[in-house]
Design a protein around this motif. Sequence first.
Motif, mmCIF file in Angstrom:
data_model
loop_
_atom_site.group_PDB
_atom_site.id
_atom_site.type_symbol
_atom_site.label_atom_id
_atom_site.label_comp_id
_atom_site.label_asym_id
_atom_site.label_seq_id
_atom_site.Cartn_x
_atom_site.Cartn_y
_atom_site.Cartn_z
ATOM 1 N N TYR A 172 0.972 -0.415 -14.187
ATOM 2 C CA TYR A 172 -0.235 -1.112 -13.736
ATOM 3 C C TYR A 172 -0.723 -2.115 -14.780
ATOM 4 O O TYR A 172 -1.323 -3.129 -14.430
ATOM 5 C CB TYR A 172 -1.331 -0.117 -13.357
ATOM 6 N N HIS A 209 2.160 1.902 -3.456
ATOM 7 C CA HIS A 209 1.138 2.446 -4.352
ATOM 8 C C HIS A 209 0.821 3.901 -4.011
ATOM 9 O O HIS A 209 0.558 4.702 -4.908
ATOM 10 C CB HIS A 209 -0.122 1.578 -4.330
ATOM 11 N N ARG A 260 0.836 -1.211 0.000
ATOM 12 C CA ARG A 260 0.000 0.000 0.000
ATOM 13 C C ARG A 260 0.869 1.258 0.000
ATOM 14 O O ARG A 260 0.585 2.216 -0.715
ATOM 15 C CB ARG A 260 -0.950 0.004 1.198
ATOM 16 N N ASP A 310 -3.631 -4.501 -13.287
ATOM 17 C CA ASP A 310 -4.805 -3.737 -12.880
ATOM 18 C C ASP A 310 -5.183 -2.865 -14.068
ATOM 19 O O ASP A 310 -4.735 -1.737 -14.207
ATOM 20 C CB ASP A 310 -4.457 -2.889 -11.653
ATOM 21 N N CYS A 316 -1.035 -4.995 -9.180
ATOM 22 C CA CYS A 316 -1.086 -5.110 -7.720
ATOM 23 C C CYS A 316 -0.888 -6.563 -7.325
ATOM 24 O O CYS A 316 -1.832 -7.254 -6.933
ATOM 25 C CB CYS A 316 -2.435 -4.615 -7.214
#
Length: 150
Positions: free
Chosen positions: A99, A73, A70, A115, A104
Motif C-alpha cells: 500500500y 483488495h 475491489r 495509500d 489503490c
Amino acid sequence: AARRCFVTMRLRAQEEEQAAGGVTAVVHDSRLYGLCELFLAAESIGLRLPAETPRSSDSSNSGGAGGTLRAAHVALYFRSALALEVSNWEVLAALGEFYRLIGCPEPPFSSPAPDMGTAQSYFEQAQAMAPSSAFVLNRLAACQQPAETE
C-alpha cells in the motif's frame, strides 16, 4: 533477486502439495509467504486487470476494473486476517509495503497511488508483533514523513 526467491519458494510449495497428494483449496489459499506477500499482492492486482479498459472502471457497479480492483483488495484483506490469526508480522509488513508503494491505483493503472493511511495501519500492526523490526520501524517513519511536493 527477491522476486526470483519468491517464485522458487512458491514452486517448492506447489511441489510439496503435489507430493502430499494435493491439498484443499482452503489450505492452498491460506499459505502465507512472509515478506514475499508483497509480490503476491502486486500479482493479485496485475493478474486481474490486463483485459480491463479505463471505460469499465465505473465504481457504481460491481463489474469492470473498479469491481476487479475491489475484489483484489478484499483478497489482500483476507491475507491480512490470516496473518493476524497466526501472528505473522512479515505478511502485515509486506501488505503495508504494497500500500505504501502501489496503493489503490485508478484506471488506466499507469501509475501508483500510494495509500499511506492503510500502509501505516499495516505497519503498526506488524510493529505490535515485532517491536524491534528495523524494516517495520523504517517503513513507519517513511509513512509519517510529509509527502514531497513536485
